[in-house]
Write a protein that holds these residues in place. Structure first.
Motif, mmCIF file in Angstrom:
data_model
loop_
_atom_site.group_PDB
_atom_site.id
_atom_site.type_symbol
_atom_site.label_atom_id
_atom_site.label_comp_id
_atom_site.label_asym_id
_atom_site.label_seq_id
_atom_site.Cartn_x
_atom_site.Cartn_y
_atom_site.Cartn_z
ATOM 1 N N UNK A 93 0.845 -1.192 0.000
ATOM 2 C CA UNK A 93 0.000 0.000 0.000
ATOM 3 C C UNK A 93 0.877 1.236 0.000
ATOM 4 N N UNK A 94 0.465 2.211 -0.797
ATOM 5 C CA UNK A 94 1.199 3.476 -0.846
ATOM 6 C C UNK A 94 0.198 4.625 -0.831
ATOM 7 N N UNK A 95 0.459 5.605 0.015
ATOM 8 C CA UNK A 95 -0.315 6.843 -0.003
ATOM 9 C C UNK A 95 0.470 7.851 -0.831
ATOM 10 N N UNK A 96 -0.245 8.543 -1.729
ATOM 11 C CA UNK A 96 0.385 9.571 -2.565
ATOM 12 C C UNK A 96 -0.340 10.895 -2.368
ATOM 13 N N UNK B 210 -1.230 14.797 -3.332
ATOM 14 C CA UNK B 210 -1.340 15.667 -4.507
ATOM 15 C C UNK B 210 -0.479 16.909 -4.292
ATOM 16 N N UNK B 211 0.365 17.165 -5.254
ATOM 17 C CA UNK B 211 1.200 18.370 -5.298
ATOM 18 C C UNK B 211 0.882 19.054 -6.612
ATOM 19 N N UNK B 212 0.298 20.224 -6.539
ATOM 20 C CA UNK B 212 -0.087 20.898 -7.774
ATOM 21 C C UNK B 212 -1.333 20.266 -8.360
ATOM 22 N N UNK B 213 -1.547 20.493 -9.645
ATOM 23 C CA UNK B 213 -2.780 20.033 -10.290
ATOM 24 C C UNK B 213 -2.851 18.525 -10.457
ATOM 25 N N UNK B 214 -1.913 17.938 -11.127
ATOM 26 C CA UNK B 214 -1.992 16.502 -11.412
ATOM 27 C C UNK B 214 -0.725 15.752 -11.056
ATOM 28 N N UNK B 215 0.019 16.248 -10.108
ATOM 29 C CA UNK B 215 1.245 15.580 -9.691
ATOM 30 C C UNK B 215 1.029 14.974 -8.305
ATOM 31 N N UNK B 216 1.430 13.720 -8.135
ATOM 32 C CA UNK B 216 1.295 13.021 -6.864
ATOM 33 C C UNK B 216 2.643 12.458 -6.464
ATOM 34 N N UNK B 217 2.994 12.620 -5.183
ATOM 35 C CA UNK B 217 4.268 12.108 -4.677
ATOM 36 C C UNK B 217 3.995 11.112 -3.549
ATOM 37 N N UNK B 218 4.744 10.007 -3.517
ATOM 38 C CA UNK B 218 4.565 9.025 -2.442
ATOM 39 C C UNK B 218 4.942 9.635 -1.091
ATOM 40 N N UNK B 219 4.093 9.414 -0.081
ATOM 41 C CA UNK B 219 4.419 9.925 1.258
ATOM 42 C C UNK B 219 4.504 8.815 2.304
ATOM 43 N N UNK B 220 3.749 7.743 2.126
ATOM 44 C CA UNK B 220 3.805 6.614 3.056
ATOM 45 C C UNK B 220 3.730 5.324 2.260
ATOM 46 N N UNK B 221 4.521 4.355 2.680
ATOM 47 C CA UNK B 221 4.648 3.088 1.964
ATOM 48 C C UNK B 221 4.527 1.951 2.980
ATOM 49 N N UNK B 222 3.641 0.996 2.724
ATOM 50 C CA UNK B 222 3.393 -0.118 3.635
ATOM 51 C C UNK B 222 3.614 -1.440 2.901
ATOM 52 N N UNK C 220 0.452 -3.328 -6.190
ATOM 53 C CA UNK C 220 0.584 -2.051 -5.499
ATOM 54 C C UNK C 220 -0.776 -1.344 -5.453
ATOM 55 N N UNK C 221 -1.292 -1.174 -4.242
ATOM 56 C CA UNK C 221 -2.528 -0.429 -4.030
ATOM 57 C C UNK C 221 -2.138 1.000 -3.687
ATOM 58 N N UNK C 222 -2.805 1.955 -4.309
ATOM 59 C CA UNK C 222 -2.464 3.365 -4.125
ATOM 60 C C UNK C 222 -3.706 4.105 -3.646
ATOM 61 N N UNK C 223 -3.516 4.924 -2.615
ATOM 62 C CA UNK C 223 -4.573 5.820 -2.153
ATOM 63 C C UNK C 223 -4.055 7.239 -2.353
ATOM 64 N N UNK C 224 -4.778 7.999 -3.174
ATOM 65 C CA UNK C 224 -4.407 9.375 -3.476
ATOM 66 C C UNK C 224 -5.093 10.296 -2.475
ATOM 67 N N UNK C 225 -4.318 11.222 -1.895
ATOM 68 C CA UNK C 225 -4.845 12.081 -0.839
ATOM 69 C C UNK C 225 -4.412 13.530 -1.044
#
Length: 153
Positions: free
Chosen positions: A8-11, A13-25, A60-65
């Motif tokens: 699991x990874x939380x990403x 949102x930075x800007x309009x359509x950019x996402x960066x990983x912040x937490x990885x499980x 890889x499961x991703x949750x966008x936040x």
């Protein structure tokens, strides 16, 4: 089982359509991933994130936040064996009163409750508004509002 080695990874949102990983499980059980995806909010290190969407890429499961609000880090609750699930009334003026809490044995039990539209507490019917996983307090929280329907014996 297809997702035996799920990650699991939380990403964020930075800007309009950019996402960066912040937490990885890595090596997280699928049931926990599904319970977390059911939560509209995720709290960690005093920051409340709001879920925007989710995705899956192979295992890889991703949750966008996005950041919803920031506050102090709440202390972890001393826990019994199991996973703490609180049910709270969605009422900020009253401080989100606790209706009930229980320790569940696994994430399928958590998911079963979080995924229900209606629950029953104190002889009343409550409708689901939202849910959160609060890692700071080590608890899941289900927020509900009263429907006005009472259970009579």
């Amino acid at each position: 089982m297809k997702f035996r080695n799920a990650v699991l990874e939380y990403r964020l949102r930075k800007g309009n359509d950019q996402f960066v990983p912040i937490y990885h499980y890595p090596e997280i059980e699928l049931e926990q991933i599904l319970a977390r995806r059911e939560c509209e909010f995720f709290v960690k290190d005093g920051i409340t994130y709001k879920q925007l969407s989710s995705a899956i890429e192979e295992n890889l499961f991703i949750i966008y936040v996005e950041i919803y609000e920031e506050g102090p880090v709440d202390a972890a609750i001393l826990t019994e064996d199991g996973i703490l699930l609180e049910v709270r009334e969605l009422n900020s003026l009253k401080g989100y009163p606790l209706l009930t809490s229980e320790y569940l044995t696994d994430h399928l039990d958590v998911l079963s409750t979080l995924g229900s539209v209606y629950t029953y507490h104190q002889q009343q019917e409550w409708e689901r508004d939202s849910a959160e996983i609060d890692e700071d307090r080590k608890a899941y929280v289900l927020y509900v509002t009263a429907t006005g329907y009472s259970i009579t014996d």
